[in-house]
Enzyme design. Structure first.
Site, PDB file in Angstrom:
ATOM      1  N   GLN A 197      -0.924  10.679   9.394  1.00  0.00           N
ATOM      2  CA  GLN A 197      -0.922  12.121   9.189  1.00  0.00           C
ATOM      3  C   GLN A 197      -2.358  12.657   9.066  1.00  0.00           C
ATOM      4  OE1 GLN A 197       1.012   9.923   7.718  1.00  0.00           O
ATOM      5  NE2 GLN A 197       3.076  10.544   8.299  1.00  0.00           N
ATOM      6  N   THR A 198      -3.209  11.906   8.350  1.00  0.00           N
ATOM      7  CA  THR A 198      -4.619  12.292   8.220  1.00  0.00           C
ATOM      8  C   THR A 198      -5.310  12.265   9.567  1.00  0.00           C
ATOM      9  OG1 THR A 198      -4.726  11.418   5.964  1.00  0.00           O
ATOM     10  CG2 THR A 198      -6.816  11.682   7.121  1.00  0.00           C
ATOM     11  N   ARG A 199      -5.039  11.238  10.352  1.00  0.00           N
ATOM     12  CA  ARG A 199      -5.681  11.118  11.666  1.00  0.00           C
ATOM     13  C   ARG A 199      -5.244  12.235  12.604  1.00  0.00           C
ATOM     14  NH1 ARG A 199      -6.271   4.689  13.156  1.00  0.00           N
ATOM     15  NH2 ARG A 199      -6.100   3.893  11.053  1.00  0.00           N
TER      16      ARG A 199
ATOM     17  N   LYS B 172     -12.381   0.040  20.598  1.00  0.00           N
ATOM     18  CA  LYS B 172     -13.610   0.696  21.062  1.00  0.00           C
ATOM     19  C   LYS B 172     -14.252  -0.106  22.191  1.00  0.00           C
ATOM     20  CE  LYS B 172     -14.701   2.484  16.448  1.00  0.00           C
ATOM     21  NZ  LYS B 172     -15.567   2.259  15.270  1.00  0.00           N
TER      22      LYS B 172
ATOM     23  N   GLY C  45      -7.741   6.359   8.024  1.00  0.00           N
ATOM     24  CA  GLY C  45      -6.778   7.044   7.180  1.00  0.00           C
ATOM     25  C   GLY C  45      -5.378   6.852   7.714  1.00  0.00           C
ATOM     26  N   ASN C  46      -4.387   7.401   7.010  1.00  0.00           N
ATOM     27  CA  ASN C  46      -3.008   7.260   7.475  1.00  0.00           C
ATOM     28  C   ASN C  46      -2.795   8.142   8.709  1.00  0.00           C
ATOM     29  OD1 ASN C  46      -2.302   9.945   6.624  1.00  0.00           O
ATOM     30  ND2 ASN C  46      -2.070   9.189   4.534  1.00  0.00           N
TER      31      ASN C  46
ATOM     32  N   THR D 198     -10.478   6.244  17.095  1.00  0.00           N
ATOM     33  CA  THR D 198      -9.968   4.921  16.742  1.00  0.00           C
ATOM     34  C   THR D 198     -10.876   4.293  15.695  1.00  0.00           C
ATOM     35  OG1 THR D 198      -9.464   2.679  17.505  1.00  0.00           O
ATOM     36  CG2 THR D 198     -11.189   3.858  18.702  1.00  0.00           C
TER      37      THR D 198
ATOM     38  N   ARG E 194       0.857  -1.187   0.000  1.00  0.00           N
ATOM     39  CA  ARG E 194       0.000   0.000   0.000  1.00  0.00           C
ATOM     40  C   ARG E 194       0.893   1.236   0.000  1.00  0.00           C
ATOM     41  NH1 ARG E 194      -3.004  -0.811   5.344  1.00  0.00           N
ATOM     42  NH2 ARG E 194      -4.153   1.068   4.743  1.00  0.00           N
TER      43      ARG E 194
ATOM     44  N   SER F 195     -10.684   0.896  15.310  1.00  0.00           N
ATOM     45  CA  SER F 195     -10.642  -0.514  15.696  1.00  0.00           C
ATOM     46  C   SER F 195     -11.839  -0.911  16.556  1.00  0.00           C
ATOM     47  CB  SER F 195      -9.347  -0.790  16.475  1.00  0.00           C
ATOM     48  OG  SER F 195      -9.435  -1.987  17.217  1.00  0.00           O
TER      49      SER F 195
ATOM     50  N   ARG G  45     -12.044  -3.645  18.284  1.00  0.00           N
ATOM     51  CA  ARG G  45     -11.478  -4.164  19.535  1.00  0.00           C
ATOM     52  C   ARG G  45     -11.171  -3.032  20.509  1.00  0.00           C
ATOM     53  NH1 ARG G  45      -6.318  -4.170  21.279  1.00  0.00           N
ATOM     54  NH2 ARG G  45      -5.654  -3.390  19.246  1.00  0.00           N
TER      55      ARG G  45
END
Length: 316
Positions: free
Chosen positions: A155-157, A135, A152-153, A129, A15, A131, A133
């Site tokens: 940096q996006t997060r 949460k 997202g990646n 998050t 990716r 995920s 799990r």
């Protein structure tokens, strides 16, 4: 290395995120060290393209791997590099998991732009998050926390963290460390309380089953970390027996000991109210058997009912 392999260029499918490219380049460096030429080939997966839906809405099968697996089948690349926790529990018959690279620290961590942020039991923090799990475990241990979908990646997060008024992001330490954001870590969750997803912290190398045997042998020797591999065999056996993927809130962690290995695993209901968790110990020769046995214990304790409830809720 066999002489006819020396001049071979190994095409590595990956990716395109910063983390994925770090993983692919790490594999490339190991291959170059034994004489291979390498080429990084970037693919965009369904999980990369659809960021406005949570992972459980996308389904758990091949969200981050399908396009790479097609490339393996077509001979576009010799190997594909994945975060091991993203690889589905059952691999198609014409593909195989060739190697598991050395595992990073497995813990979940919190990242915050506020260095003084602290997560308390009664905290009403807003945490991002993607995920299922994470949460569910947050609801179990920090019932007043609000979780916000964050995909997202990295940096996006981090941009969303600031824009959407979140207090922190919950992520795997391995990814945070590999892309150089350690300075934003404000809390590390204990690994046997917030048990990680199967494979968390490791990089998986996948190939077509019909790749030349001699080439597979040399690639595995260059890329595989035997201690990590044996632990992930156990964890993946647990995941496979649970019939779980990245959209199911199951978790497992195998660790080597002086006398063999231990494996901890379980499942938590989506509302965080029911947590099932057990640990087994045994010889490394029984790694997969232990993973299966542990999963069957958890299913027998009521894990099957949790899974049935989750699938009914999602209309599966």
């Amino acid at each position: 290395m066999a002489e006819n392999l020396t001049d071979r260029t190994i095409r590595i499918g990956t990716r395109g995120s910063v983390l994925a490219l770090w993983q692919a380049n790490s594999a490339a460096e190991k291959l170059q060290a034994v004489g291979f030429k390498t080429e990084i080939v970037v693919f965009s997966t369904k999980g990369d393209q659809i960021l406005d839906k949570s992972l459980d809405k996308l389904g758990s099968k091949g969200v981050f791997t399908e396009e790479l697996e097609i490339a393996l089948r077509n001979g576009e690349v010799e190997i594909a590099v994945h975060s091991a926790k993203d690889v589905q529990s059952t691999i198609p018959d014409d593909l195989e998991l060739l190697a598991f690279m050395e595992r990073e620290k497995v813990n979940d961590v919190l990242l915050s732009l506020n260095p003084d942020f602290k997560l308390e039991r009664d905290s009403k923090a807003v945490i991002g998050t993607s995920s299922t799990r994470r949460k569910a475990l947050l609801k179990q241990y920090y019932p007043n926390v609000t979780t916000v979908e964050s995909r997202g990646n990295l940096q996006t997060r981090l941009r969303k963290l600031e824009e959407q008024g979140m207090d922190a992001l919950m992520l795997a330490y391995a990814g945070v460390h590999r892309v150089g954001f350690d300075d934003l870590v404000v809390y590390t969750f204990p690994e046997l309380t917030f048990v990680p997803a199967a494979g968390q912290g490791s990089v998986n190398i996948e190939c077509a089953r019909n790749l030349e045997p001699e080439l597979k042998k040399v690639l595995k020797e260059a890329l595989d970390h035997p201690d990590t591999h044996i632990c992930l065999l156990a964890e993946r056996a647990f995941l496979r027996t649970m019939e779980g993927g990245c959209s199911i809130p199951s978790f497992t962690l195998a660790r080597l000991t002086e006398n063999g290995m231990t494996i901890t695993g379980g499942i938590v209901s989506l509302d965080g109210q029911t947590l099932l968790q057990e640990t087994l110990e045994g010889p490394t020769a029984d790694a997969e058997k232990m993973g299966e046995q542990l999963a069957n214990i958890i299913l027998g304790q009521g894990g099957d009912k949790i899974l049935k409830s989750i699938r009914a809720e999602r209309g599966e």
